[in-house]
Design a protein around this motif. Structure first.
Motif, short mmCIF file in Angstrom:
data_model
loop_
_atom_site.label_atom_id
_atom_site.label_comp_id
_atom_site.label_asym_id
_atom_site.label_seq_id
_atom_site.Cartn_x
_atom_site.Cartn_y
_atom_site.Cartn_z
N THR A 101 11.89 0.65 0.68
CA THR A 101 13.23 0.62 1.25
C THR A 101 13.93 1.95 0.96
N TRP A 102 15.19 2.05 1.35
CA TRP A 102 15.95 3.27 1.12
C TRP A 102 16.07 3.59 -0.37
N VAL A 103 16.05 2.54 -1.22
CA VAL A 103 16.12 2.76 -2.66
C VAL A 103 14.92 3.58 -3.13
N ALA A 104 13.76 3.28 -2.59
CA ALA A 104 12.56 4.02 -2.96
C ALA A 104 12.67 5.48 -2.54
N TRP A 105 13.24 5.75 -1.37
CA TRP A 105 13.35 7.14 -0.91
C TRP A 105 14.42 7.90 -1.68
N VAL A 106 15.44 7.19 -2.16
CA VAL A 106 16.38 7.82 -3.09
C VAL A 106 15.63 8.21 -4.36
N GLY A 107 14.73 7.33 -4.79
CA GLY A 107 13.91 7.63 -5.96
C GLY A 107 13.05 8.87 -5.76
N VAL A 108 12.49 9.02 -4.59
CA VAL A 108 11.68 10.21 -4.29
C VAL A 108 12.55 11.47 -4.39
N PHE B 92 11.22 5.07 -11.40
CA PHE B 92 11.79 3.74 -11.59
C PHE B 92 12.40 3.22 -10.29
N LEU B 93 13.13 4.06 -9.57
CA LEU B 93 13.77 3.61 -8.32
C LEU B 93 12.73 3.23 -7.27
N VAL B 94 11.62 3.95 -7.24
CA VAL B 94 10.54 3.58 -6.31
C VAL B 94 10.04 2.18 -6.63
N THR B 95 9.85 1.89 -7.91
CA THR B 95 9.39 0.56 -8.32
C THR B 95 10.48 -0.49 -8.19
N ALA B 96 11.73 -0.13 -8.53
CA ALA B 96 12.83 -1.09 -8.53
C ALA B 96 13.25 -1.49 -7.12
N SER B 97 12.73 -0.84 -6.09
CA SER B 97 13.08 -1.21 -4.72
C SER B 97 12.49 -2.55 -4.31
N SER B 98 11.65 -3.12 -5.17
CA SER B 98 11.08 -4.45 -4.91
C SER B 98 11.00 -5.23 -6.22
N TRP B 99 11.37 -6.49 -6.20
CA TRP B 99 11.30 -7.35 -7.38
C TRP B 99 9.86 -7.51 -7.83
N ASP C 283 0.81 -1.22 0.00
CA ASP C 283 0.00 0.00 0.00
C ASP C 283 0.85 1.27 0.00
N GLY C 284 1.97 1.24 0.71
CA GLY C 284 2.83 2.42 0.74
C GLY C 284 3.36 2.77 -0.64
N ARG C 285 3.82 1.76 -1.38
CA ARG C 285 4.34 2.01 -2.72
C ARG C 285 3.22 2.42 -3.67
N ARG C 286 2.08 1.79 -3.54
CA ARG C 286 0.94 2.13 -4.39
C ARG C 286 0.56 3.60 -4.24
#
Length: 269
Positions: free
Chosen positions: A145-152, A207-214, A65-68
């Motif tokens: 994850t932190w990858v998603a927040w880098v994406g933000v 992309f980084l927000v999405t790529a933080s999870s397979w 839900d958070g990513r969505r």
């Protein structure tokens, strides 16, 4: 972490495609009525909002839900701003010369159909492919994850350059004293194309927000395609072709980065 809901994801794709197709077809009818097919440029950003919204509802109970929510919010903010700006810029203007040229090159009497089958349909296919960043991300089950927040953060940098660059250019053009001059102020000192760079950064951020999870990493085609188009194909190259003959352009190009922001060169010989 739950496995990726492949069946639910595949089941959502026809709805995303139909939603985008309906938007493009409605835009074509509007373009015919208004005699302005450049309206497709306004709808470009809205298409990704539509794709994200459909995927958001289709992924309920499947994706994190958070990513969505994050993908829906980031895409909507970007898409609505871009659509609003382009609609404002097109107000009261004639048809874009690019589309006039496309109509003139079409077979006699088939210009409007040519726009639908060649131009608008092509935009539909590209939009569907690029929107996989949002659609796959909506169904990804891993937590942020932190990858998603880098994406933000990357998305925010892109929005800054894109929004500020557009606003500065609009204010510059509104001043009659600047007629015929090259815009070389504000963020335009750091890059000749803050709008195109900003758009590119927005897509790498999503992309980084999405790529933080397979399997989000597999959607890398989307930012790569946008980078290629904006930096090497239809964005920067075509704009610089139009600007090349203007007084002061050569000096501005010599001291200012062509795409990635950096301080201007002091020695621009």
């Amino acid at each position: 972490m739950s496995p990726f809901p492949t069946s639910a994801f595949l089941a959502s794709l026809p709805f995303v495609a139909l939603g985008l197709a309906a938007l493009i077809l409605a835009t074509w009818f509007a373009g015919r009525r208004l005699r302005r097919f450049a309206i497709i440029d306004v709808v470009w950003g809205l298409g990704f909002v539509v794709a994200a919204a459909i995927a958001f509802f289709a992924s309920a109970g499947h994706g994190d839900d958070g990513r969505r929510l994050l993908l829906l919010a980031l895409t909507t903010l970007w898409g609505l701003r871009l659509a609003g700006y382009l609609a404002w810029r097109q107000r009261g203007s004639a048809e874009d010369p690019r589309y006039v040229d496309l109509l003139e090159r079409a077979p006699e009497g088939k210009g409007e159909l040519h726009m639908l089958t060649k131009v608008y349909t092509f935009q539909l296919v590209v939009m569907f492919l690029v929107a996989m960043v949002q659609v796959v991300g909506m169904f990804a089950t891993g937590p942020l994850t932190w990858v998603a927040w880098v994406g933000v953060a990357v998305w925010a940098v892109g929005m800054f350059f894109e929004t500020v660059g557009d606003a500065e250019l609009a204010a510059f053009k509104a001043d009659p004293a600047n007629r015929g001059r090259i815009m070389d102020r504000g963020v335009w000192v750091w890059t000749r194309h803050p709008n195109y760079f900003g758009d590119t950064a927005v897509w790498w951020g999503l992309f980084l927000v999405t790529a933080s999870s397979w399997p989000g990493i597999l959607t890398i085609l989307s930012p790569l395609l946008m980078t290629w188009a904006l930096a090497f194909r239809t964005g920067r190259p075509l704009t610089e072709q139009r600007m090349a003959g203007r007084p002061g352009w050569a000096e501005y190009a010599a001291r200012t980065s062509s795409f990635l922001p950096r301080p201007p060169r002091r020695d621009a010989r």
